[in-house]
Design a protein around this motif. Structure first.
Motif, short mmCIF file in Angstrom:
data_model
loop_
_atom_site.label_atom_id
_atom_site.label_comp_id
_atom_site.label_asym_id
_atom_site.label_seq_id
_atom_site.Cartn_x
_atom_site.Cartn_y
_atom_site.Cartn_z
N GLU A 167 0.83 -1.20 0.00
CA GLU A 167 0.00 0.00 0.00
C GLU A 167 0.86 1.25 0.00
O GLU A 167 0.61 2.19 -0.76
CB GLU A 167 -0.92 0.02 1.22
CG GLU A 167 -2.11 -0.89 1.12
CD GLU A 167 -3.21 -0.48 2.07
OE1 GLU A 167 -4.08 0.31 1.67
OE2 GLU A 167 -3.19 -0.94 3.23
N THR A 170 2.87 1.67 -3.18
CA THR A 170 2.00 2.19 -4.24
C THR A 170 1.86 3.70 -4.14
O THR A 170 1.94 4.43 -5.14
CB THR A 170 0.62 1.51 -4.16
OG1 THR A 170 0.78 0.10 -4.39
CG2 THR A 170 -0.36 2.09 -5.19
N ARG A 171 1.63 4.19 -2.93
CA ARG A 171 1.51 5.65 -2.74
C ARG A 171 2.80 6.36 -3.11
O ARG A 171 2.79 7.38 -3.81
CB ARG A 171 1.12 5.96 -1.30
CG ARG A 171 -0.30 5.57 -0.94
CD ARG A 171 -0.70 6.14 0.41
NE ARG A 171 -0.01 5.51 1.51
CZ ARG A 171 -0.48 4.49 2.22
NH1 ARG A 171 -1.67 3.97 1.92
NH2 ARG A 171 0.20 3.99 3.22
N THR A 185 -1.47 1.76 -9.00
CA THR A 185 -2.57 1.34 -8.14
C THR A 185 -2.32 -0.06 -7.60
O THR A 185 -1.44 -0.79 -8.06
CB THR A 185 -3.91 1.33 -8.92
OG1 THR A 185 -3.74 0.59 -10.13
CG2 THR A 185 -4.37 2.73 -9.24
N MET A 243 -7.20 7.47 -11.34
CA MET A 243 -7.07 6.85 -10.02
C MET A 243 -5.61 6.44 -9.85
O MET A 243 -5.10 5.62 -10.61
CB MET A 243 -7.97 5.62 -9.93
CG MET A 243 -7.80 4.82 -8.63
SD MET A 243 -8.45 5.66 -7.19
CE MET A 243 -10.21 5.42 -7.44
N THR A 244 -4.93 7.01 -8.88
CA THR A 244 -3.53 6.65 -8.66
C THR A 244 -3.19 6.75 -7.17
O THR A 244 -3.81 7.52 -6.43
CB THR A 244 -2.58 7.53 -9.50
OG1 THR A 244 -1.26 6.99 -9.45
CG2 THR A 244 -2.57 8.97 -9.04
N GLN A 246 -3.78 4.53 -4.97
CA GLN A 246 -4.85 3.96 -4.16
C GLN A 246 -4.78 2.44 -4.13
O GLN A 246 -4.37 1.80 -5.10
CB GLN A 246 -6.21 4.36 -4.73
CG GLN A 246 -6.42 5.86 -4.84
CD GLN A 246 -6.44 6.53 -3.48
OE1 GLN A 246 -7.15 6.09 -2.58
NE2 GLN A 246 -5.67 7.59 -3.33
N THR A 247 -5.24 1.87 -3.00
CA THR A 247 -5.48 0.44 -2.89
C THR A 247 -6.98 0.23 -2.87
O THR A 247 -7.69 0.77 -2.02
CB THR A 247 -4.87 -0.14 -1.60
OG1 THR A 247 -3.45 0.05 -1.63
CG2 THR A 247 -5.17 -1.62 -1.47
N ILE A 248 -7.48 -0.54 -3.83
CA ILE A 248 -8.92 -0.72 -4.01
C ILE A 248 -9.28 -2.16 -3.69
O ILE A 248 -8.73 -3.09 -4.30
CB ILE A 248 -9.33 -0.38 -5.46
CG1 ILE A 248 -8.86 1.04 -5.81
CG2 ILE A 248 -10.84 -0.51 -5.65
CD1 ILE A 248 -8.73 1.29 -7.26
#
Length: 257
Positions: A167, A170-171, A185, A243-244, A246-248
């Protein structure tokens, strides 16, 4: 915008021989990807990789497969370098690699922890690092994590715990690569109907997970179907580029944050 389409793009998928990665490779080829490199971990998956390559080529994509143990940084560097040499710099890079272990913390050995960390965290870090060096401007990067990141549960400390760092990776990558138009993402599926799930869960646990999602009754098995994850990845690596970082969690209402 043409820059965000799938058609004509070059793709690298780590763990792309079978299951979710294999279905994603086939889907992107069907949507017009020009060239696709798939990675597989061991010789046991070679036949799956060859079967996937045959489908990709039948759909008109240039396709190639590489075998590698991606728990080593030099192997990750080689995967990206070999991909660039074979089919060009990727526009889309997706990492589906992961390792599951369901076990009480008190019983987890140091060797087991190190193996989980190497596959789930270390390989994800170096995948993002190499993607940052090799993915084209305006590219898309996506990593598979787990919906257990939103769960309060025992026995998955080494699995969810070694996926959790992704997570932040990714950020950080989204911030660092954003100036080049690259979106980054992570997708966290719920328990998926694949051999990885059945190899870890006893029958009683299988029954629980098959009914745990809000939409379980509307799926074939009650679990997350890989066919329901692929469109989300396809969207994020194309029109969903905005969308960037982010963890979905995509799980039919299995858990949320």
């Amino acid at each position: 915008m043409a820059v965000h389409r799938i058609a004509g793009k070059t793709v690298l998928i780590a763990g792309g021989a079978k299951n979710l990665g294999g279905l994603l490779a086939r889907d992107l080829a069907a949507h017009g990807a020009k060239a696709i490199a798939i990675h597989y971990n061991s010789a046991a998956a070679k036949a799956d990789a060859e079967a996937t390559l045959a489908v990709l080529r039948a759909d008109g994509a240039e396709a190639i497969a590489f075998q590698a143990d991606l728990t080593r940084a030099d192997a990750m560097e080689k995967l990206f370098a070999d991909t660039v040499a074979a089919i060009g710099r990727p526009d889309i890079a997706v990492n589906t690699v992961g390792k599951v272990l369901k076990k009480p913390m008190l019983d987890i050995t140091e060797a087991e922890y190190d193996a989980m960390s190497a596959v789930n965290a270390k390989s994800a870090f170096f995948f993002l690092k190499e993607a940052g060096k090799h993915v084209n401007d305006n590219g898309k990067v996506c990593t598979l994590v787990t919906s257990l990141l939103g769960a309060f549960t025992p026995f998955y400390a080494s699995y969810a715990g070694t996926k959790a760092p992704v997570e932040h990776f990714t950020r950080a990558a989204a911030k660092e690569f954003g100036a080049r138009g690259i979106s980054v993402t992570a997708i966290g599926p719920g328990p998926m109907d694949t051999p990885f799930f059945y190899g870890q869960e006893a029958p009683d646990a299988q029954a629980y997970h098959k009914g745990a999602a809000a939409l379980s009754a509307f799926t074939k098995t009650g679990l997350t179907d890989i066919a329901d994850i692929v469109p989300w990845i396809r969207f994020l690596v194309s029109d969903g580029w905005w969308m960037t970082g982010q963890t979905i969690l995509v799980n039919g209402g299995y858990t949320t944050k």
